[in-house]
Design a protein around this motif. Structure first.
Motif, PDB file in Angstrom:
ATOM      1  N   GLY A 237       0.684  11.346  -1.400  1.00 37.50           N
ATOM      2  CA  GLY A 237       0.571   9.925  -1.125  1.00 37.50           C
ATOM      3  C   GLY A 237      -0.751   9.349  -1.578  1.00 37.50           C
ATOM      4  O   GLY A 237      -1.509   9.965  -2.333  1.00 37.50           O
ATOM      5  N   THR A 238      -1.039   8.147  -1.091  1.00 33.33           N
ATOM      6  CA  THR A 238      -2.275   7.445  -1.425  1.00 33.33           C
ATOM      7  C   THR A 238      -2.978   7.032  -0.142  1.00 33.33           C
ATOM      8  O   THR A 238      -2.346   6.793   0.881  1.00 33.33           O
ATOM      9  CB  THR A 238      -1.976   6.197  -2.270  1.00 33.33           C
ATOM     10  OG1 THR A 238      -1.000   5.380  -1.596  1.00 33.33           O
ATOM     11  CG2 THR A 238      -1.435   6.580  -3.642  1.00 33.33           C
ATOM     12  N   TYR A 239      -4.292   6.961  -0.228  1.00 30.50           N
ATOM     13  CA  TYR A 239      -5.061   6.561   0.953  1.00 30.50           C
ATOM     14  C   TYR A 239      -6.090   5.503   0.580  1.00 30.50           C
ATOM     15  O   TYR A 239      -6.524   5.401  -0.567  1.00 30.50           O
ATOM     16  CB  TYR A 239      -5.762   7.765   1.579  1.00 30.50           C
ATOM     17  CG  TYR A 239      -7.057   8.168   0.909  1.00 30.50           C
ATOM     18  CD1 TYR A 239      -8.291   7.699   1.376  1.00 30.50           C
ATOM     19  CD2 TYR A 239      -7.066   9.017  -0.203  1.00 30.50           C
ATOM     20  CE1 TYR A 239      -9.485   8.069   0.764  1.00 30.50           C
ATOM     21  CE2 TYR A 239      -8.246   9.394  -0.814  1.00 30.50           C
ATOM     22  CZ  TYR A 239      -9.454   8.916  -0.332  1.00 30.50           C
ATOM     23  OH  TYR A 239     -10.636   9.271  -0.944  1.00 30.50           O
ATOM     24  N   THR A 240      -6.459   4.714   1.577  1.00 25.22           N
ATOM     25  CA  THR A 240      -7.601   3.825   1.440  1.00 25.22           C
ATOM     26  C   THR A 240      -8.564   4.171   2.558  1.00 25.22           C
ATOM     27  O   THR A 240      -8.135   4.524   3.663  1.00 25.22           O
ATOM     28  CB  THR A 240      -7.185   2.340   1.474  1.00 25.22           C
ATOM     29  OG1 THR A 240      -8.288   1.522   1.070  1.00 25.22           O
ATOM     30  CG2 THR A 240      -6.687   1.910   2.853  1.00 25.22           C
ATOM     31  N   TYR A 241      -9.842   4.117   2.264  1.00 29.10           N
ATOM     32  CA  TYR A 241     -10.831   4.611   3.225  1.00 29.10           C
ATOM     33  C   TYR A 241     -11.539   3.469   3.951  1.00 29.10           C
ATOM     34  O   TYR A 241     -11.961   2.492   3.325  1.00 29.10           O
ATOM     35  CB  TYR A 241     -11.865   5.491   2.513  1.00 29.10           C
ATOM     36  CG  TYR A 241     -12.794   6.153   3.490  1.00 29.10           C
ATOM     37  CD1 TYR A 241     -12.380   7.268   4.203  1.00 29.10           C
ATOM     38  CD2 TYR A 241     -14.070   5.645   3.728  1.00 29.10           C
ATOM     39  CE1 TYR A 241     -13.212   7.865   5.131  1.00 29.10           C
ATOM     40  CE2 TYR A 241     -14.902   6.235   4.654  1.00 29.10           C
ATOM     41  CZ  TYR A 241     -14.470   7.338   5.360  1.00 29.10           C
ATOM     42  OH  TYR A 241     -15.289   7.915   6.278  1.00 29.10           O
ATOM     43  N   HIS A 242     -11.662   3.618   5.275  1.00 24.36           N
ATOM     44  CA  HIS A 242     -12.402   2.661   6.096  1.00 24.36           C
ATOM     45  C   HIS A 242     -13.756   3.244   6.470  1.00 24.36           C
ATOM     46  O   HIS A 242     -13.838   4.272   7.140  1.00 24.36           O
ATOM     47  CB  HIS A 242     -11.624   2.327   7.375  1.00 24.36           C
ATOM     48  CG  HIS A 242     -12.460   1.654   8.424  1.00 24.36           C
ATOM     49  ND1 HIS A 242     -13.107   0.451   8.208  1.00 24.36           N
ATOM     50  CD2 HIS A 242     -12.782   2.033   9.696  1.00 24.36           C
ATOM     51  CE1 HIS A 242     -13.767   0.106   9.298  1.00 24.36           C
ATOM     52  NE2 HIS A 242     -13.591   1.053  10.209  1.00 24.36           N
TER      53      HIS A 242
ATOM     54  N   GLU B   2      -9.257   2.103  -3.176  1.00 23.45           N
ATOM     55  CA  GLU B   2     -10.267   1.427  -2.370  1.00 23.45           C
ATOM     56  C   GLU B   2      -9.813   0.009  -2.000  1.00 23.45           C
ATOM     57  O   GLU B   2      -9.331  -0.745  -2.843  1.00 23.45           O
ATOM     58  CB  GLU B   2     -11.595   1.342  -3.133  1.00 23.45           C
ATOM     59  CG  GLU B   2     -12.300   2.678  -3.285  1.00 23.45           C
ATOM     60  CD  GLU B   2     -13.005   3.139  -2.024  1.00 23.45           C
ATOM     61  OE1 GLU B   2     -12.845   2.508  -0.959  1.00 23.45           O
ATOM     62  OE2 GLU B   2     -13.731   4.156  -2.109  1.00 23.45           O
ATOM     63  N   MET B   3      -9.976  -0.329  -0.738  1.00 30.57           N
ATOM     64  CA  MET B   3      -9.638  -1.675  -0.277  1.00 30.57           C
ATOM     65  C   MET B   3     -10.834  -2.614  -0.431  1.00 30.57           C
ATOM     66  O   MET B   3     -11.983  -2.171  -0.569  1.00 30.57           O
ATOM     67  CB  MET B   3      -9.210  -1.639   1.194  1.00 30.57           C
ATOM     68  CG  MET B   3     -10.331  -1.401   2.187  1.00 30.57           C
ATOM     69  SD  MET B   3      -9.788  -1.591   3.902  1.00 30.57           S
ATOM     70  CE  MET B   3      -9.476   0.117   4.348  1.00 30.57           C
ATOM     71  N   ALA B   4     -10.569  -3.894  -0.388  1.00 27.78           N
ATOM     72  CA  ALA B   4     -11.638  -4.892  -0.402  1.00 27.78           C
ATOM     73  C   ALA B   4     -12.397  -4.821   0.924  1.00 27.78           C
ATOM     74  O   ALA B   4     -11.819  -4.535   1.966  1.00 27.78           O
ATOM     75  CB  ALA B   4     -11.050  -6.290  -0.590  1.00 27.78           C
TER      76      ALA B   4
ATOM     77  N   ALA C 210      -6.109  -3.291   3.619  1.00 33.14           N
ATOM     78  CA  ALA C 210      -5.538  -1.965   3.355  1.00 33.14           C
ATOM     79  C   ALA C 210      -4.141  -2.085   2.762  1.00 33.14           C
ATOM     80  O   ALA C 210      -3.799  -1.385   1.798  1.00 33.14           O
ATOM     81  CB  ALA C 210      -5.496  -1.154   4.647  1.00 33.14           C
ATOM     82  N   LEU C 211      -3.326  -2.974   3.313  1.00 31.67           N
ATOM     83  CA  LEU C 211      -1.969  -3.168   2.804  1.00 31.67           C
ATOM     84  C   LEU C 211      -1.972  -3.650   1.362  1.00 31.67           C
ATOM     85  O   LEU C 211      -1.092  -3.283   0.568  1.00 31.67           O
ATOM     86  CB  LEU C 211      -1.221  -4.175   3.685  1.00 31.67           C
ATOM     87  CG  LEU C 211      -0.781  -3.683   5.065  1.00 31.67           C
ATOM     88  CD1 LEU C 211      -0.300  -4.861   5.902  1.00 31.67           C
ATOM     89  CD2 LEU C 211       0.317  -2.635   4.946  1.00 31.67           C
ATOM     90  N   ALA C 212      -2.953  -4.458   1.010  1.00 27.62           N
ATOM     91  CA  ALA C 212      -3.028  -5.009  -0.349  1.00 27.62           C
ATOM     92  C   ALA C 212      -3.203  -3.921  -1.398  1.00 27.62           C
ATOM     93  O   ALA C 212      -2.861  -4.121  -2.573  1.00 27.62           O
ATOM     94  CB  ALA C 212      -4.172  -6.020  -0.437  1.00 27.62           C
TER      95      ALA C 212
ATOM     96  N   TYR D 283      -1.894   5.487   3.668  1.00 32.58           N
ATOM     97  CA  TYR D 283      -2.707   5.847   4.826  1.00 32.58           C
ATOM     98  C   TYR D 283      -4.053   5.108   4.832  1.00 32.58           C
ATOM     99  O   TYR D 283      -4.640   4.863   3.774  1.00 32.58           O
ATOM    100  CB  TYR D 283      -3.013   7.354   4.839  1.00 32.58           C
ATOM    101  CG  TYR D 283      -1.810   8.244   4.740  1.00 32.58           C
ATOM    102  CD1 TYR D 283      -1.023   8.507   5.849  1.00 32.58           C
ATOM    103  CD2 TYR D 283      -1.464   8.824   3.515  1.00 32.58           C
ATOM    104  CE1 TYR D 283       0.094   9.346   5.742  1.00 32.58           C
ATOM    105  CE2 TYR D 283      -0.351   9.654   3.402  1.00 32.58           C
ATOM    106  CZ  TYR D 283       0.419   9.907   4.528  1.00 32.58           C
ATOM    107  OH  TYR D 283       1.521  10.723   4.433  1.00 32.58           O
ATOM    108  N   ILE D 284      -4.508   4.771   6.042  1.00 33.35           N
ATOM    109  CA  ILE D 284      -5.896   4.366   6.258  1.00 33.35           C
ATOM    110  C   ILE D 284      -6.587   5.572   6.876  1.00 33.35           C
ATOM    111  O   ILE D 284      -6.150   6.081   7.918  1.00 33.35           O
ATOM    112  CB  ILE D 284      -6.022   3.173   7.221  1.00 33.35           C
ATOM    113  CG1 ILE D 284      -5.254   1.960   6.696  1.00 33.35           C
ATOM    114  CG2 ILE D 284      -7.497   2.816   7.428  1.00 33.35           C
ATOM    115  CD1 ILE D 284      -5.214   0.798   7.684  1.00 33.35           C
ATOM    116  N   VAL D 285      -7.655   6.042   6.258  1.00 33.80           N
ATOM    117  CA  VAL D 285      -8.351   7.232   6.730  1.00 33.80           C
ATOM    118  C   VAL D 285      -9.789   6.865   7.094  1.00 33.80           C
ATOM    119  O   VAL D 285     -10.417   6.035   6.429  1.00 33.80           O
ATOM    120  CB  VAL D 285      -8.348   8.339   5.653  1.00 33.80           C
ATOM    121  CG1 VAL D 285      -9.037   9.594   6.159  1.00 33.80           C
ATOM    122  CG2 VAL D 285      -6.913   8.658   5.225  1.00 33.80           C
TER     123      VAL D 285
END
Length: 249
Positions: free
Chosen positions: A139-144, A173-175, A206-208, A213-215
């Protein structure tokens, strides 16, 4: 070469709501050759009381933390304190020194700070690990970037390096990744509307990305975001980094 000796500190949120994350942290540490120790007498780092303004009470809790993780005897093997929470680590590093300034516990406090680490910085910066053998998650993840990790502990690259080494997992990467999630402990209770709006903004970013996943390093952030995600029935999941690194094996 002797195995690194690690005393784990399990934060309140992890102990009560995400015990599997603690177990996965142990699995990861043992996977890279650490000998893990757990003191069942441990309780809290004192941060909730500290952030609420109860400094004397938080000092009492923090003093117990010093007792639970005593300074190794001179000449003995190095012993690290590792936690799956940058928030608790930030408390020890930044709040303990002023709490114990000019007290008989000041020396113990100063000895504890340099051997206390968040999980990912310990793996990368202390052990030199960049990949956990066998870690795999499709899958794919975006990091917080949690406030505690980024601003209090200076952690940014270590978790991304470890996650990028997970087979089958790609980063998006999210904005405004460093913007607060809105939890902030008692902030979420005292300023509910603002807290929820901040969670909404973070989740929308994150949805954008289209990530699965948000990690993050902090379950407090993830708990807050997960509550909003569940309420709105959104198609994204939250995962603590320890759970990701223990996936696939």
């Amino acid at each position: 070469m002797p195995s690194p000796q690690v005393d784990i500190f399990i934060p309140c949120f992890v102990d009560q709501l995400y015990p599997h994350t603690a177990l996965n942290m142990v699995r990861v540490l043992e996977k890279v050759g650490c000998q893990v120790h757990y003191n069942p007498a441990q309780t809290c780092c004192g941060q909730p009381a500290y952030n609420a303004g109860y400094k004397a009470e938080s000092r009492d809790i923090a003093r117990k933390f010093l007792d639970d993780f005593p300074t190794p005897a001179a000449g003995s093997e190095a012993r690290y304190v590792v936690s799956p929470s940058a928030s608790c680590v930030g408390m020890v590093r930044n709040a303990y020194p002023p709490l114990f300034a000019d007290t008989s516990d000041a020396a113990r406090c100063q000895a504890l700070r340099p051997r206390t680490y968040e999980l990912t910085e310990f793996l990368v910066d202390v052990l030199g690990v960049s990949t956990i053998p066998g870690a795999a998650l499709a899958g794919t993840y975006t990091y917080h970037d949690s406030c505690a990790a980024l601003r209090e502990c200076g952690i940014r690259e270590a978790p991304r390096r470890l996650l990028d080494g997970v087979a089958g997992l790609a980063r998006l990467e999210m904005a405004e990744t460093s913007t607060c999630c809105g939890f902030g402990g008692t902030f979420a209770v005292k300023f509910e509307a603002i807290s929820v709006a901040m969670a909404q903004q973070k989740v929308e970013h994150a949805l954008a990305t289209g990530a699965n996943y948000i990690v993050s390093t902090d379950v407090s952030c993830l708990m807050h975001l997960e509550a909003y995600i569940r309420r709105e029935k959104l198609a994204i999941k939250t995962m603590h980094i320890a759970d990701v690194l223990a996936s696939g094996w």
